[in-house]
Design a protein around this motif. Structure first.
Motif, PDB file in Angstrom:
ATOM      1  N   VAL A 149      12.939   0.188   0.902  1.00 22.85           N
ATOM      2  CA  VAL A 149      13.720  -1.021   0.664  1.00 22.85           C
ATOM      3  C   VAL A 149      13.105  -1.780  -0.514  1.00 22.85           C
ATOM      4  O   VAL A 149      11.924  -1.608  -0.829  1.00 22.85           O
ATOM      5  CB  VAL A 149      13.755  -1.956   1.906  1.00 22.85           C
ATOM      6  N   ILE A 150      13.918  -2.603  -1.154  1.00 28.92           N
ATOM      7  CA  ILE A 150      13.431  -3.513  -2.181  1.00 28.92           C
ATOM      8  C   ILE A 150      13.764  -4.936  -1.755  1.00 28.92           C
ATOM      9  O   ILE A 150      14.752  -5.182  -1.072  1.00 28.92           O
ATOM     10  CB  ILE A 150      14.040  -3.231  -3.577  1.00 28.92           C
ATOM     11  N   ARG A 151      12.908  -5.871  -2.134  1.00 27.12           N
ATOM     12  CA  ARG A 151      13.124  -7.292  -1.874  1.00 27.12           C
ATOM     13  C   ARG A 151      13.674  -7.916  -3.140  1.00 27.12           C
ATOM     14  O   ARG A 151      13.030  -7.892  -4.188  1.00 27.12           O
ATOM     15  CB  ARG A 151      11.819  -7.965  -1.445  1.00 27.12           C
ATOM     16  N   VAL A 152      14.879  -8.471  -3.053  1.00 29.49           N
ATOM     17  CA  VAL A 152      15.612  -8.953  -4.217  1.00 29.49           C
ATOM     18  C   VAL A 152      15.789 -10.461  -4.128  1.00 29.49           C
ATOM     19  O   VAL A 152      16.123 -10.989  -3.065  1.00 29.49           O
ATOM     20  CB  VAL A 152      16.992  -8.267  -4.311  1.00 29.49           C
ATOM     21  N   LEU A 153      15.588 -11.146  -5.245  1.00 26.91           N
ATOM     22  CA  LEU A 153      15.876 -12.578  -5.339  1.00 26.91           C
ATOM     23  C   LEU A 153      17.198 -12.724  -6.070  1.00 26.91           C
ATOM     24  O   LEU A 153      17.288 -12.466  -7.268  1.00 26.91           O
ATOM     25  CB  LEU A 153      14.762 -13.310  -6.093  1.00 26.91           C
ATOM     26  N   GLY A 154      18.240 -13.098  -5.329  1.00 26.55           N
ATOM     27  CA  GLY A 154      19.586 -13.144  -5.892  1.00 26.55           C
ATOM     28  C   GLY A 154      20.012 -14.522  -6.339  1.00 26.55           C
ATOM     29  O   GLY A 154      19.192 -15.412  -6.577  1.00 26.55           O
ATOM     30  N   LYS A 155      21.328 -14.700  -6.443  1.00 26.94           N
ATOM     31  CA  LYS A 155      21.884 -15.971  -6.889  1.00 26.94           C
ATOM     32  C   LYS A 155      21.527 -17.079  -5.916  1.00 26.94           C
ATOM     33  O   LYS A 155      21.473 -16.874  -4.707  1.00 26.94           O
ATOM     34  CB  LYS A 155      23.415 -15.861  -7.000  1.00 26.94           C
ATOM     35  N   GLY A 156      21.276 -18.275  -6.472  1.00 26.77           N
ATOM     36  CA  GLY A 156      20.898 -19.400  -5.642  1.00 26.77           C
ATOM     37  C   GLY A 156      19.551 -19.234  -4.982  1.00 26.77           C
ATOM     38  O   GLY A 156      19.266 -19.862  -3.963  1.00 26.77           O
ATOM     39  N   SER A 157      18.704 -18.356  -5.567  1.00 25.97           N
ATOM     40  CA  SER A 157      17.366 -18.072  -5.031  1.00 25.97           C
ATOM     41  C   SER A 157      17.423 -17.547  -3.602  1.00 25.97           C
ATOM     42  O   SER A 157      16.484 -17.733  -2.820  1.00 25.97           O
ATOM     43  CB  SER A 157      16.486 -19.338  -5.098  1.00 25.97           C
ATOM     44  N   ARG A 158      18.518 -16.891  -3.252  1.00 23.21           N
ATOM     45  CA  ARG A 158      18.632 -16.277  -1.926  1.00 23.21           C
ATOM     46  C   ARG A 158      17.958 -14.905  -1.955  1.00 23.21           C
ATOM     47  O   ARG A 158      18.276 -14.073  -2.795  1.00 23.21           O
ATOM     48  CB  ARG A 158      20.093 -16.149  -1.501  1.00 23.21           C
ATOM     49  N   GLU A 159      17.063 -14.695  -1.018  1.00 24.23           N
ATOM     50  CA  GLU A 159      16.340 -13.432  -0.954  1.00 24.23           C
ATOM     51  C   GLU A 159      17.000 -12.500   0.055  1.00 24.23           C
ATOM     52  O   GLU A 159      17.454 -12.930   1.114  1.00 24.23           O
ATOM     53  CB  GLU A 159      14.882 -13.680  -0.556  1.00 24.23           C
ATOM     54  N   ARG A 160      17.060 -11.220  -0.287  1.00 22.19           N
ATOM     55  CA  ARG A 160      17.601 -10.239   0.644  1.00 22.19           C
ATOM     56  C   ARG A 160      16.840  -8.931   0.491  1.00 22.19           C
ATOM     57  O   ARG A 160      16.173  -8.700  -0.528  1.00 22.19           O
ATOM     58  CB  ARG A 160      19.101 -10.018   0.426  1.00 22.19           C
ATOM     59  N   VAL A 161      16.942  -8.087   1.495  1.00 24.33           N
ATOM     60  CA  VAL A 161      16.292  -6.779   1.490  1.00 24.33           C
ATOM     61  C   VAL A 161      17.373  -5.711   1.420  1.00 24.33           C
ATOM     62  O   VAL A 161      18.330  -5.742   2.202  1.00 24.33           O
ATOM     63  CB  VAL A 161      15.427  -6.589   2.755  1.00 24.33           C
ATOM     64  N   VAL A 162      17.228  -4.782   0.477  1.00 30.85           N
ATOM     65  CA  VAL A 162      18.256  -3.767   0.238  1.00 30.85           C
ATOM     66  C   VAL A 162      17.616  -2.380   0.328  1.00 30.85           C
ATOM     67  O   VAL A 162      16.595  -2.123  -0.322  1.00 30.85           O
ATOM     68  CB  VAL A 162      18.906  -3.945  -1.146  1.00 30.85           C
ATOM     69  N   PRO A 163      18.195  -1.480   1.114  1.00 24.92           N
ATOM     70  CA  PRO A 163      17.638  -0.129   1.226  1.00 24.92           C
ATOM     71  C   PRO A 163      18.050   0.767   0.055  1.00 24.92           C
ATOM     72  O   PRO A 163      19.027   0.495  -0.636  1.00 24.92           O
ATOM     73  CB  PRO A 163      18.249   0.387   2.534  1.00 24.92           C
ATOM     74  N   PHE A 164      17.284   1.825  -0.152  1.00 28.28           N
ATOM     75  CA  PHE A 164      17.649   2.835  -1.142  1.00 28.28           C
ATOM     76  C   PHE A 164      17.288   4.208  -0.578  1.00 28.28           C
ATOM     77  O   PHE A 164      16.537   4.327   0.404  1.00 28.28           O
ATOM     78  CB  PHE A 164      16.961   2.593  -2.486  1.00 28.28           C
ATOM     79  N   GLY A 165      17.827   5.257  -1.201  1.00 28.50           N
ATOM     80  CA  GLY A 165      17.673   6.599  -0.675  1.00 28.50           C
ATOM     81  C   GLY A 165      16.537   7.379  -1.298  1.00 28.50           C
ATOM     82  O   GLY A 165      15.785   6.882  -2.153  1.00 28.50           O
ATOM     83  N   VAL A 166      16.432   8.645  -0.881  1.00 22.54           N
ATOM     84  CA  VAL A 166      15.347   9.517  -1.330  1.00 22.54           C
ATOM     85  C   VAL A 166      15.384   9.774  -2.834  1.00 22.54           C
ATOM     86  O   VAL A 166      14.337   9.728  -3.497  1.00 22.54           O
ATOM     87  CB  VAL A 166      15.373  10.840  -0.539  1.00 22.54           C
ATOM     88  N   PRO A 167      16.562  10.069  -3.433  1.00 25.27           N
ATOM     89  CA  PRO A 167      16.563  10.303  -4.888  1.00 25.27           C
ATOM     90  C   PRO A 167      16.035   9.109  -5.684  1.00 25.27           C
ATOM     91  O   PRO A 167      15.277   9.288  -6.644  1.00 25.27           O
ATOM     92  CB  PRO A 167      18.041  10.579  -5.200  1.00 25.27           C
ATOM     93  N   ALA A 168      16.422   7.900  -5.284  1.00 22.78           N
ATOM     94  CA  ALA A 168      15.925   6.705  -5.978  1.00 22.78           C
ATOM     95  C   ALA A 168      14.425   6.542  -5.759  1.00 22.78           C
ATOM     96  O   ALA A 168      13.691   6.157  -6.679  1.00 22.78           O
ATOM     97  CB  ALA A 168      16.669   5.466  -5.491  1.00 22.78           C
ATOM     98  N   GLU A 169      13.960   6.846  -4.560  1.00 20.62           N
ATOM     99  CA  GLU A 169      12.522   6.750  -4.289  1.00 20.62           C
ATOM    100  C   GLU A 169      11.742   7.698  -5.202  1.00 20.62           C
ATOM    101  O   GLU A 169      10.725   7.312  -5.798  1.00 20.62           O
ATOM    102  CB  GLU A 169      12.221   7.091  -2.840  1.00 20.62           C
ATOM    103  N   ARG A 170      12.203   8.932  -5.322  1.00 19.58           N
ATOM    104  CA  ARG A 170      11.518   9.899  -6.179  1.00 19.58           C
ATOM    105  C   ARG A 170      11.485   9.425  -7.623  1.00 19.58           C
ATOM    106  O   ARG A 170      10.452   9.518  -8.302  1.00 19.58           O
ATOM    107  CB  ARG A 170      12.208  11.264  -6.094  1.00 19.58           C
ATOM    108  N   ALA A 171      12.627   8.907  -8.106  1.00 14.14           N
ATOM    109  CA  ALA A 171      12.709   8.469  -9.500  1.00 14.14           C
ATOM    110  C   ALA A 171      11.791   7.280  -9.765  1.00 14.14           C
ATOM    111  O   ALA A 171      11.109   7.217 -10.795  1.00 14.14           O
ATOM    112  CB  ALA A 171      14.157   8.128  -9.856  1.00 14.14           C
ATOM    113  N   VAL A 172      11.780   6.317  -8.850  1.00  6.01           N
ATOM    114  CA  VAL A 172      10.948   5.117  -9.039  1.00  6.01           C
ATOM    115  C   VAL A 172       9.467   5.485  -8.950  1.00  6.01           C
ATOM    116  O   VAL A 172       8.652   5.011  -9.766  1.00  6.01           O
ATOM    117  CB  VAL A 172      11.308   4.035  -8.006  1.00  6.01           C
TER     118      VAL A 172
END
Length: 301
Positions: free
Chosen positions: A170-193
């Motif tokens: 997962v990544i922790r994202v600071l979005g609009k209005g300084s709202r924080e959220r947690v977003v998951p990602f998959g194996v291909p993105a993990e390998r690339a990052v």
């Protein structure tokens, strides 16, 4: 008037925590409103003299100049925000913006990639990264993470190394209005990052890198213009794909999630939409795609 505009800017940036882009847009609209009112009245016109007739006159002039409905809707929102703030702070005795009717903006369907085109774009980025060039490794990680998460390009560029949790993917994202959220990602993105961080980032890191996850060629934090160019170049390598950037990948991710069976509330949370109405736009996209397939394949369409 200049002092009032400065105070309003601080309100938008500090109290409302709006993005720099939104603050600039609202300030531009408010300044245009004040200039219009000053030009059409006495030389000693003040902010305190703003009334409903003046607001309508300004929007009317915008319409006569050819402004689109979407632009008029945004400018109406800016004017309402300004008059509401001015009333709360005592500059205006009553809020004329409460009776200002906004034109309904046309909501256009976003252009999206088909699932096979998105897969081809990811393959093109992977092919470019095989030789281990640090910029190519970064570009692959950028497009993989954008498509995997559907985050906004500014949110992606604002990520730090500590915002990535590989164990939970997962990544922790600071979005609009300084709202924080947690977003998951998959194996291909993990390998690339991981590959970018371990093999590419170490090559580009410098004094200006700090903890930024993605870096530019000179070692500073990756800027949104470069990220947009990266996506355009990668998608442009796919024959027949629409020309799109990070926002197109965001649209594509949302559409593919819904087509795969995700519910609207989940997609709303992942994308960081403040209201469900914004997310519902993507249901129209999926319906249009289904209709197009039906027209193309059904014998009695």
């Amino acid at each position: 008037m200049a002092a009032v505009v400065d105070d309003f800017e601080r309100h938008l940036a500090l109290e409302r925590a709006l993005s720099p882009h939104t603050v600039r847009a609202y300030l531009g609209d408010v300044v245009a409103l004040l200039v219009h009112l000053a030009a059409g009245t006495a030389a000693d016109a003040t902010v305190e003299s703003i009334d409903l007739a003046g607001l309508r006159s300004w929007l009317g002039a915008q319409h006569a100049a050819g402004a689109e409905r979407t632009t008029l809707a945004r400018r109406t929102a800016a004017a309402r925000t300004f008059t509401a703030w001015a009333t709360r702070t005592g500059i205006l005795t009553e809020d004329p913006g409460l009776r200002l009717v906004a034109p309904k903006a046309h909501r256009t369907l976003p252009a999206v990639l088909r699932a096979d085109q998105a897969e081809a774009a990811m393959s093109a980025a992977e092919l470019g990264a095989r030789e281990g060039d640090p910029v190519a490794l970064r570009d692959q990680a950028v497009v993989e993470l954008l498509y995997a998460t559907g985050v906004r390009v500014a949110e992606l560029c604002g990520l730090d190394l500590d915002d990535v949790d590989y164990s939970q993917r997962v990544i922790r994202v600071l979005g609009k209005g300084s709202r924080e959220r947690v977003v998951p990602f998959g194996v291909p993105a993990e390998r690339a990052v991981r590959r970018w961080v371990e093999q590419g980032r170490t090559t580009l890191v410098g004094d200006r890198s700090h903890r930024a996850l993605f870096l530019g060629a000179r070692g500073g934090r990756l800027d949104t213009r470069t990220a947009r160019r990266v996506v355009h170049d990668v998608v442009g390598a796919v024959p027949g794909a629409v020309d799109t950037g990070p926002h197109g990948l965001r649209h594509s991710a949302a559409t593919h999630l819904l087509e795969g069976g995700a519910d609207l509330r989940t997609v709303q949370e992942l994308l960081g939409h403040a209201t469900l109405a914004t997310t519902q736009l993507y249901t129209h996209v999926t319906v249009e795609r289904l209709k197009a397939i039906h027209d193309r394949t059904h014998p009695r369409s």
